[in-house]
Design a protein around this motif. Structure first.
Motif, PDB file in Angstrom:
ATOM      1  N   ARG A   7       0.824  -1.201   0.000  1.00 34.57           N
ATOM      2  CA  ARG A   7       0.000   0.000   0.000  1.00 34.57           C
ATOM      3  C   ARG A   7       0.859   1.253   0.000  1.00 34.57           C
ATOM      4  NH1 ARG A   7      -1.611   4.030   2.738  1.00 34.57           N
ATOM      5  NH2 ARG A   7      -0.142   3.508   4.383  1.00 34.57           N
ATOM      6  N   ASN A  25       0.860   4.015  -3.056  1.00 32.88           N
ATOM      7  CA  ASN A  25       0.618   5.427  -2.814  1.00 32.88           C
ATOM      8  C   ASN A  25       1.771   6.270  -3.341  1.00 32.88           C
ATOM      9  OD1 ASN A  25      -0.691   7.668  -1.930  1.00 32.88           O
ATOM     10  ND2 ASN A  25      -0.240   7.398   0.233  1.00 32.88           N
ATOM     11  N   SER A  35      -4.711   2.312 -11.408  1.00 34.29           N
ATOM     12  CA  SER A  35      -5.113   1.672 -10.145  1.00 34.29           C
ATOM     13  C   SER A  35      -6.611   1.796  -9.953  1.00 34.29           C
ATOM     14  CB  SER A  35      -4.380   2.321  -8.963  1.00 34.29           C
ATOM     15  OG  SER A  35      -4.864   1.816  -7.731  1.00 34.29           O
ATOM     16  N   SER A  56      -7.881   2.004  -7.081  1.00 35.36           N
ATOM     17  CA  SER A  56      -8.041   2.766  -5.850  1.00 35.36           C
ATOM     18  C   SER A  56      -8.289   4.245  -6.161  1.00 35.36           C
ATOM     19  CB  SER A  56      -6.792   2.622  -4.972  1.00 35.36           C
ATOM     20  OG  SER A  56      -6.831   3.519  -3.886  1.00 35.36           O
TER      21      SER A  56
END
Length: 376
Positions: free
Chosen positions: A86, A90, A130, A132
């Motif tokens: 993670r 990021n 991504s 996300s």
């Protein structure tokens, strides 16, 4: 009418209600616990951000390495999920935003429409790379910093270098200065087992006293355990990822994998217990004597408590298995409630998969756990 007797204006009354709700929702104990639990993460972020600034400012000579520091902070964050993957995702999202905006800045320059163009491109590229949403937002945020801040000394892509340094340091600190993920996983487990124990207590009293309200309370508590189980799962995944990377925690991987297996079967057991509680909740209040079922639930509760203790003391695992085996061998309706109607016998039968799941949490496979059940 005197001032004292004059009623408050509606706006003032609404304001007072808002203030009361806001103050009533603040729990000092929960705030203190939350602050203490975030201590390792805060220390980790401070060390990482300081290291990023030191490397980019003193070693590379960048006057204001803003992006190095901000990327380090945003990559680590205060979330419980501090997995290296993670952190890396990021950091990569931020770097994509920085690099893309620097390229577009060289091509189109600065201005209102240029800012809109770069933001549009950063969001689309972030979503492409991504699923996300946080990834795309991080890329877009950093791209705006590039577009709005003055150009640094040293030419193009200085900020990309700062971002890369910040991301690398965030990953290194994740391994070298971990956030005690094992301690957090233990705390999650203790919280879950404490809530299950309270649910058992309410359910036992409800069955013995034919109290529907206590059954409602038990069912409510059992339903509230799902977020606790999810938090425990997230913490264990994070802890295992960090342990694989950190030389200081690698030796704890077998324990973490074992705890993950326990959590998986406890999750199944709690789901079965919810079904049992729901069945009892709809049956109580009819005056039927269900004290033998209450005794069975009490024995199960004591065994589950020992299972929870075994997560911190492995020597308790055989004790938990023995206690659960003793309950499993009693799960024959003709032994627990002789001559009872089918509805009462069903409760005992519904406890059989519950005990299988709990026995598997002690390390047995499915066939071994089933073999310990009373024949019916």
């Amino acid at each position: 009418m005197t001032d004292r007797a004059r009623p408050e204006a509606p706006t003032t009354q609404r304001l007072r209600r808002v203030v009361r709700r806001a103050s009533g929702g603040f729990d000092p104990r929960a705030a203190t616990a939350r602050t203490l639990a975030s201590g390792p993460a805060v220390v980790q972020i401070v060390l990482a951000a300081s290291a990023s600034y030191a490397v980019t400012h003193y070693v590379l000579g960048h006057a204001i390495p803003l992006l190095a520091v901000t990327i380090t902070i945003s990559s680590l964050g205060l979330a419980r999920d501090a997995r290296p993957r993670r952190v890396l995702e990021n950091a990569v999202g931020v770097l994509i935003g920085i690099a893309l905006s620097e390229v577009l800045l060289m091509v189109v320059g600065k201005g209102l429409w240029q800012i809109a163009l770069v933001l549009f491109a950063a969001l689309l590229v972030g979503r492409f790379f991504s699923p996300s949403s946080a990834f795309a937002v991080a890329a877009a945020t950093q791209s705006m910093l590039v577009m709005l801040l003055p150009d640094p000394d040293g030419g193009p892509f200085v900020r990309s270098i700062d971002g890369a340094v910040g991301g690398v340091i965030a990953l290194i600190v994740t391994a070298v200065v971990p956030r005690d993920p094992i301690g957090l996983a233990r705390a999650d487990a203790r919280q879950l087992f404490a809530e299950v124990e309270r649910a058992f207590a309410s359910l036992i009293v409800a069955v013995r006293t034919d109290d529907v309200r206590r059954a409602d309370d038990a069912l409510r508590r059992l339903r509230s355990t799902q977020p606790l189980l999810d938090d425990w799962a997230s913490t264990l995944e994070s802890a295992q990822s960090i342990a694989r990377l950190s030389p200081f925690l690698r030796s704890r991987l077998p324990h973490l994998r074992q705890q993950a297996a326990v959590r998986r079967y406890v999750d199944l057991a709690v789901r079965n217990l919810r079904v049992i509680a729901r069945r009892l909740d709809t049956s109580l209040g009819d005056g039927v004597d269900r004290r033998p079922v209450g005794d069975l639930l009490e024995s199960t509760s004591r065994a589950v408590a020992v299972l929870g203790e075994s997560l911190h003391d492995v020597e308790r695992r055989p004790v938990a298995r023995e206690a659960l085996t003793a309950v499993a061998r009693r799960l024959d309706p003709t032994l627990v409630v002789p001559g009872a109607p089918v509805t009462e016998a069903m409760i005992v039968l519904m406890m059989r998969p519950l005990l299988v799941d709990l026995l598997m949490a002690t390390g047995l496979d499915h066939d071994e756990a089933r073999a310990l059940l009373a024949p019916v």
